[in-house]
Design a protein around this motif. Structure first.
Motif, PDB file in Angstrom:
ATOM      1  N   HIS A   4      -6.895 -18.887  10.689  1.00  0.00           N
ATOM      2  CA  HIS A   4      -8.144 -19.641  10.769  1.00  0.00           C
ATOM      3  C   HIS A   4      -7.864 -21.129  10.662  1.00  0.00           C
ATOM      4  O   HIS A   4      -6.974 -21.553   9.919  1.00  0.00           O
ATOM      5  CB  HIS A   4      -9.095 -19.206   9.649  1.00  0.00           C
ATOM      6  CG  HIS A   4      -9.417 -17.745   9.733  1.00  0.00           C
ATOM      7  ND1 HIS A   4     -10.410 -17.250  10.524  1.00  0.00           N
ATOM      8  CD2 HIS A   4      -8.830 -16.676   9.132  1.00  0.00           C
ATOM      9  CE1 HIS A   4     -10.455 -15.929  10.404  1.00  0.00           C
ATOM     10  NE2 HIS A   4      -9.496 -15.562   9.573  1.00  0.00           N
ATOM     11  N   LYS A   7      -9.604 -27.893   8.002  1.00  0.00           N
ATOM     12  CA  LYS A   7     -10.293 -29.139   8.329  1.00  0.00           C
ATOM     13  C   LYS A   7      -9.354 -30.138   8.981  1.00  0.00           C
ATOM     14  O   LYS A   7      -9.762 -30.910   9.854  1.00  0.00           O
ATOM     15  CB  LYS A   7     -10.878 -29.739   7.036  1.00  0.00           C
ATOM     16  CG  LYS A   7     -11.692 -30.993   7.261  1.00  0.00           C
ATOM     17  CD  LYS A   7     -12.255 -31.541   5.962  1.00  0.00           C
ATOM     18  CE  LYS A   7     -11.153 -32.122   5.093  1.00  0.00           C
ATOM     19  NZ  LYS A   7     -11.723 -32.813   3.900  1.00  0.00           N
ATOM     20  N   GLN A  28      -9.887 -27.506   4.120  1.00  0.00           N
ATOM     21  CA  GLN A  28     -10.916 -26.478   4.109  1.00  0.00           C
ATOM     22  C   GLN A  28     -10.589 -25.439   5.169  1.00  0.00           C
ATOM     23  O   GLN A  28      -9.974 -25.753   6.198  1.00  0.00           O
ATOM     24  CB  GLN A  28     -12.295 -27.075   4.389  1.00  0.00           C
ATOM     25  CG  GLN A  28     -12.780 -28.062   3.341  1.00  0.00           C
ATOM     26  CD  GLN A  28     -14.127 -28.664   3.713  1.00  0.00           C
ATOM     27  OE1 GLN A  28     -14.656 -28.390   4.794  1.00  0.00           O
ATOM     28  NE2 GLN A  28     -14.667 -29.489   2.833  1.00  0.00           N
ATOM     29  N   ALA A  30     -12.119 -21.369   6.784  1.00  0.00           N
ATOM     30  CA  ALA A  30     -13.151 -20.337   6.742  1.00  0.00           C
ATOM     31  C   ALA A  30     -12.719 -19.180   7.621  1.00  0.00           C
ATOM     32  O   ALA A  30     -11.915 -19.340   8.549  1.00  0.00           O
ATOM     33  CB  ALA A  30     -14.497 -20.893   7.211  1.00  0.00           C
ATOM     34  N   THR A  57     -17.603 -12.829   4.969  1.00  0.00           N
ATOM     35  CA  THR A  57     -17.172 -14.155   5.391  1.00  0.00           C
ATOM     36  C   THR A  57     -16.703 -14.921   4.154  1.00  0.00           C
ATOM     37  O   THR A  57     -17.186 -14.686   3.041  1.00  0.00           O
ATOM     38  CB  THR A  57     -18.315 -14.934   6.063  1.00  0.00           C
ATOM     39  OG1 THR A  57     -19.417 -15.056   5.154  1.00  0.00           O
ATOM     40  CG2 THR A  57     -18.779 -14.212   7.321  1.00  0.00           C
ATOM     41  N   TRP A  58     -15.753 -15.807   4.355  1.00  0.00           N
ATOM     42  CA  TRP A  58     -15.231 -16.578   3.238  1.00  0.00           C
ATOM     43  C   TRP A  58     -15.026 -18.036   3.630  1.00  0.00           C
ATOM     44  O   TRP A  58     -14.826 -18.355   4.805  1.00  0.00           O
ATOM     45  CB  TRP A  58     -13.910 -15.995   2.717  1.00  0.00           C
ATOM     46  CG  TRP A  58     -12.798 -15.916   3.749  1.00  0.00           C
ATOM     47  CD1 TRP A  58     -12.492 -14.857   4.549  1.00  0.00           C
ATOM     48  CD2 TRP A  58     -11.865 -16.952   4.072  1.00  0.00           C
ATOM     49  NE1 TRP A  58     -11.429 -15.161   5.364  1.00  0.00           N
ATOM     50  CE2 TRP A  58     -11.015 -16.443   5.085  1.00  0.00           C
ATOM     51  CE3 TRP A  58     -11.657 -18.251   3.616  1.00  0.00           C
ATOM     52  CZ2 TRP A  58      -9.978 -17.183   5.648  1.00  0.00           C
ATOM     53  CZ3 TRP A  58     -10.622 -18.997   4.171  1.00  0.00           C
ATOM     54  CH2 TRP A  58      -9.795 -18.459   5.170  1.00  0.00           C
ATOM     55  N   GLN A  59     -15.121 -18.896   2.643  1.00  0.00           N
ATOM     56  CA  GLN A  59     -14.828 -20.318   2.819  1.00  0.00           C
ATOM     57  C   GLN A  59     -13.947 -20.754   1.651  1.00  0.00           C
ATOM     58  O   GLN A  59     -14.227 -20.406   0.500  1.00  0.00           O
ATOM     59  CB  GLN A  59     -16.113 -21.168   2.825  1.00  0.00           C
ATOM     60  CG  GLN A  59     -17.109 -20.821   3.935  1.00  0.00           C
ATOM     61  CD  GLN A  59     -18.035 -19.684   3.542  1.00  0.00           C
ATOM     62  OE1 GLN A  59     -18.465 -19.586   2.403  1.00  0.00           O
ATOM     63  NE2 GLN A  59     -18.338 -18.816   4.492  1.00  0.00           N
ATOM     64  N   GLU A  61     -11.775 -24.154  -0.078  1.00  0.00           N
ATOM     65  CA  GLU A  61     -11.658 -25.611  -0.085  1.00  0.00           C
ATOM     66  C   GLU A  61     -10.705 -26.035  -1.192  1.00  0.00           C
ATOM     67  O   GLU A  61     -10.837 -25.598  -2.342  1.00  0.00           O
ATOM     68  CB  GLU A  61     -13.026 -26.254  -0.302  1.00  0.00           C
ATOM     69  CG  GLU A  61     -12.987 -27.780  -0.331  1.00  0.00           C
ATOM     70  CD  GLU A  61     -14.366 -28.379  -0.552  1.00  0.00           C
ATOM     71  OE1 GLU A  61     -14.460 -29.623  -0.538  1.00  0.00           O
ATOM     72  OE2 GLU A  61     -15.332 -27.612  -0.753  1.00  0.00           O
ATOM     73  N   GLU A 106     -19.059 -17.228  -5.780  1.00  0.00           N
ATOM     74  CA  GLU A 106     -18.501 -18.580  -5.744  1.00  0.00           C
ATOM     75  C   GLU A 106     -17.632 -18.758  -6.982  1.00  0.00           C
ATOM     76  O   GLU A 106     -18.079 -18.478  -8.096  1.00  0.00           O
ATOM     77  CB  GLU A 106     -19.615 -19.635  -5.704  1.00  0.00           C
ATOM     78  CG  GLU A 106     -20.364 -19.668  -4.378  1.00  0.00           C
ATOM     79  CD  GLU A 106     -21.253 -20.886  -4.237  1.00  0.00           C
ATOM     80  OE1 GLU A 106     -21.101 -21.815  -5.068  1.00  0.00           O
ATOM     81  OE2 GLU A 106     -22.073 -20.921  -3.310  1.00  0.00           O
TER      82      GLU A 106
END
Length: 224
Positions: A4, A7, A28, A30, A57-59, A61, A106
């Motif tokens: 993936h 940033k 970052q 995702a 889904t995941w994010q 940072e 989170e």
């Protein structure tokens, strides 16, 4: 799970992230992961679920925050934030039918290099976990761990469509047994006075007999 973009460009393999560089550069990323890629999570999904391979889904940072060191100076330390969203089918412990459980997680982690550092780290903030990072960090494993930790203690519908027949019969049986015991005790208490009354009908009242004895004893004493 496929790679993936982050940033700052390039591709990120979520199974092998240099998590310290990820944090230092404030990157970052995702992506998405299926339950079938998480074997321990998949084991929690009932076989009769409508969909055993749901999607999360995941994010992620990375960041750094200044922290006071032992020598009195401040130094930037690495942090990782992870957010997860999705749902998985679990078995309701009340009606034994599958139901869809939502997950919204989170978490923020302070990254350290060794287990010794993790154990020695002062836990001043409950919302921050300390984890050991690496140059080949498996983010998918961390995702699975967070999902497992977020499982409800007792999985169940908010409102069950129906109660499983085995639980109904079991509950009814226990309830009927309890009622039967109560009725038997209640009936026994009610029958006992009746039987006592019938028995007492043919016997003199013991208090009346005692009174007669007292009177007789008194009269006998006076006569003598």
């Amino acid at each position: 799970m496929s790679q993936h973009p982050g940033k700052t460009g390039g591709l990120i393999d979520p199974h092998a992230i240099d998590v310290f560089e990820f944090a230092r550069s404030g990157r970052q990323a995702a992506g998405a992961v299926r339950v079938s890629q998480l074997p321990r999570m998949l084991a929690e999904v009932p076989a009769e679920a409508p969909d055993r391979d749901t999607l999360f889904t995941w994010q992620a940072e990375g960041s750094t925050q200044p922290e006071l060191q032992d020598d009195g100076t401040e130094a930037a330390q690495p942090y990782l934030r992870l957010a997860l969203h999705g749902a998985a089918w679990l078995e309701c412990q009340r009606c034994l039918a599958p139901y869809e459980q939502a997950f919204d997680v989170e978490a923020t982690y302070r990254l350290v290099a060794t287990e010794a550092e993790a154990e020695a780290f002062p836990l001043d903030e409950d919302e921050i976990d300390v984890i050991v990072g690496s140059r080949q960090f498996d983010l998918v494993e961390l995702i699975e761990e967070e999902l497992l930790l977020s499982l409800p203690l007792v999985p169940k519908h908010e409102h069950c469509p129906q109660v499983h027949e085995s639980l109904v019969s079991g509950a009814a049986g226990e309830h009927a047994s309890e009622l039967g015991d109560e009725e038997e005790q209640s009936g026994g208490e009610q029958r006992a006075p009746g039987a006592g009354e019938q028995a007492d009908a043919g016997k003199p009242n013991p208090f009346a007999a005692l009174e007669t004895l007292k009177r007789g004893g008194g009269e006998s004493g006076k006569k003598h």
